[in-house]
Enzyme design. Structure first.
Site, PDB file in Angstrom:
ATOM      1  N   CYS A 121      99.434  71.743  80.397  1.00 47.44           N
ATOM      2  CA  CYS A 121     100.611  71.542  79.549  1.00 47.44           C
ATOM      3  C   CYS A 121     101.201  72.926  79.264  1.00 47.44           C
ATOM      4  CB  CYS A 121     100.219  70.823  78.258  1.00 47.44           C
ATOM      5  SG  CYS A 121      99.569  69.170  78.581  1.00 47.44           S
ATOM      6  N   CYS A 345      95.326  74.363  66.340  1.00 56.51           N
ATOM      7  CA  CYS A 345      95.453  73.457  67.461  1.00 56.51           C
ATOM      8  C   CYS A 345      96.147  74.135  68.647  1.00 56.51           C
ATOM      9  CB  CYS A 345      96.329  72.324  66.948  1.00 56.51           C
ATOM     10  SG  CYS A 345      96.215  70.867  67.883  1.00 56.51           S
TER      11      CYS A 345
HETATM   12  N1  SAH Z   1      93.914  66.839  76.251  1.00 61.14           N
HETATM   13  C1  SAH Z   1      94.053  66.212  74.959  1.00 61.14           C
HETATM   14  C2  SAH Z   1      93.484  67.064  73.840  1.00 61.14           C
HETATM   15  C3  SAH Z   1      94.255  68.359  73.724  1.00 61.14           C
HETATM   16  S1  SAH Z   1      94.337  69.290  72.271  1.00 61.14           S
HETATM   17  C4  SAH Z   1      95.514  65.919  74.689  1.00 61.14           C
HETATM   18  O1  SAH Z   1      96.352  66.381  75.436  1.00 61.14           O
HETATM   19  O2  SAH Z   1      95.809  65.201  73.751  1.00 61.14           O
HETATM   20  C5  SAH Z   1      95.011  68.375  71.011  1.00 61.14           C
HETATM   21  C6  SAH Z   1      96.498  68.539  70.729  1.00 61.14           C
HETATM   22  O3  SAH Z   1      96.944  69.897  70.579  1.00 61.14           O
HETATM   23  C7  SAH Z   1      97.356  67.962  71.828  1.00 61.14           C
HETATM   24  O4  SAH Z   1      98.319  67.143  71.262  1.00 61.14           O
HETATM   25  C8  SAH Z   1      97.957  69.190  72.428  1.00 61.14           C
HETATM   26  O5  SAH Z   1      99.122  68.901  73.130  1.00 61.14           O
HETATM   27  C9  SAH Z   1      98.182  70.047  71.214  1.00 61.14           C
HETATM   28  N2  SAH Z   1      98.472  71.451  71.493  1.00 61.14           N
HETATM   29  C10 SAH Z   1      98.129  72.142  72.596  1.00 61.14           C
HETATM   30  N3  SAH Z   1      98.582  73.404  72.502  1.00 61.14           N
HETATM   31  C11 SAH Z   1      99.192  73.522  71.313  1.00 61.14           C
HETATM   32  C12 SAH Z   1      99.824  74.618  70.645  1.00 61.14           C
HETATM   33  N4  SAH Z   1      99.870  75.818  71.176  1.00 61.14           N
HETATM   34  N5  SAH Z   1     100.328  74.378  69.417  1.00 61.14           N
HETATM   35  C13 SAH Z   1     100.232  73.154  68.854  1.00 61.14           C
HETATM   36  N6  SAH Z   1      99.634  72.107  69.430  1.00 61.14           N
HETATM   37  C14 SAH Z   1      99.123  72.280  70.661  1.00 61.14           C
END
Ligand code: SAH
Length: 370
Positions: A121, A345
């Site tokens: 992502c 997060c």
């Molecule tokens: N693979 C799973 C778990 C990932 S982490 C998923 O995609 O849901 C949990 C959340 O944190 C996800 O919604 C992810 O998109 C979000 N996330 C990732 N990077 C982030 C960032 N830099 N700032 C805020 N949220 C983020």
């Protein structure tokens, strides 16, 4: 065979049915499974000698053919707001992170399911480090085991401190399906951690085929990383969308909660300035989610080194939230916690990796020199 040359079974990673199979394979009674699991997970005992309701001979045997191991703690930091973050060594230069977030009425442990992540992502620090491997059942469960015991020391109480577990650390839990299911079985087992399925959340970027399997095998709370209200933008932010688009994803979400009047899917939506936070996005999101059994959780973007995205301003986030709320969608904004220790997060990247690789290189170098 002696202990060094034989592969020992790590009992930390056996759920009830695997543990019963294990004892039956040793010609032992199935109820031993329950006893040993209670020692390990409920009481935190890893020394077979202390398992006093198990006969001496069996204890001695277990000590030669099995082990109860947890990853070593590489670092342990507590934020000014009480958030606590650990870095755990999972061998060969890899580390994973987990975070404990204390709140008034609950304590949430955010754990990892993979070393790195394949999904890439565009705004996620874990994705940037690439993918290394799935965590084993033992490595997933051990995160809760370690946190539970260290938090009991910190808070000086035997009361339950971790009330909720969220799979929102590193990795995509639904791409490590079997291990995540077995780990969650242990978390829910009354002789282990006794967490109800409502208090365990799997967060997925939208691995659609695994969602129906999850419902069948372990219908825990589901969170889905939506992050965009249309396919064009979502393809950019969450490349997995090219495989399973928003329509397919929402159909899978609807099916997940279809049996229950009360159940809701939580949609996560990271707030990226000028990318997905405009009024038109709010409006598209309303069209998409109105009448859908869901909650929307807006996550202020947490920046990290080398990333061009910016966090939406508080004004923008509040405006976005209010628009959605006005349209009847339950919308909350996630509080950012543990900023001072990079525990927020999306920032979990296992800093240890690089350092270790470097020091491993140095080691090889040193070996060559010597
Ligand atoms: N693979 C799973 C778990 C990932 S982490 C998923 O995609 O849901 C949990 C959340 O944190 C996800 O919604 C992810 O998109 C979000 N996330 C990732 N990077 C982030 C960032 N830099 N700032 C805020 N949220 C983020």
């Amino acid at each position: 065979m002696d202990k060094e040359t034989q592969t020992l079974t790590n009992l930390m990673g056996l759920d009830r049915s695997a543990m019963i199979d294990y004892f039956v394979s040793l010609n032992e009674k199935p109820f031993r499974a329950q006893q040993v699991m209670q020692w390990i997970h409920q009481w935190g005992v890893r020394d077979f000698d202390k398992m006093t309701n198990i006969g001496k001979a069996l204890r001695a045997k277990l000590a030669t053919i099995s082990e109860i191991t947890v990853p070593e703690i590489v670092s342990d930091q507590i934020s000014v707001d009480g958030t606590r973050k650990w870095l755990l060594d999972v061998q060969k230069g890899n580390a994973i992170e987990m975070v404990f977030i204390p709140e008034d009425t609950r304590g949430t442990l955010c754990i990892s399911s993979q070393v790195g992540c394949t999904l890439n992502c565009s705004f996620c620090a874990t994705g940037k480090q690439g993918y290394n491997r799935n965590l084993s059942v033992a490595e997933i469960v051990a995160q809760l085991w370690v946190a539970k015991h260290l938090l009991a020391e910190q808070y000086q109480t035997e009361d339950r401190i971790v009330t909720n577990v969220v799979m929102m650390g590193m990795g995509e839990p639904l791409l490590n399906f079997d291990n995540v299911i077995a780990a969650m079985n242990i978390m829910q087992d009354d002789f282990c951690f006794g967490l109800s399925k409502r208090r365990i959340t799997v967060s997925t970027a939208g691995v659609v085929p695994a969602m129906s399997k999850l419902k069948e095998e372990s219908p825990v709370t589901l969170a889905v990383s939506l992050h965009a209200p249309n396919d064009e933008l979502r393809n950019e932010l969450v490349p997995l969308n090219k495989k399973y688009n928003i329509e397919t994803l929402l159909a899978a979400c609807e099916a997940y909660v279809s049996d229950s009047q009360r159940a809701k899917v939580t949609f996560e939506y990271v707030m990226l300035e000028e990318i997905n936070d405009l009024d038109e996005h709010a409006e598209q999101l309303i069209q998409l989610l109105k009448n859908f059994p869901c909650k929307l959780n807006l996550i202020p973007f947490n920046p990290f080194d080398g990333i061009a995205y910016k966090r939406s301003s508080n004004n923008r986030i509040n405006r976005f939230r209010d628009k959605l709320k006005m349209a009847g969608i339950i919308t909350t904004v996630r509080k950012t916690r543990g900023d001072d220790i990079d525990a927020a997060c999306g920032q979990l990247a296992g800093d240890f990796v690089d350092r270790t690789r470097r020091s491993m290189k140095n080691k090889t170098l040193n070996n060559k020199i010597n």
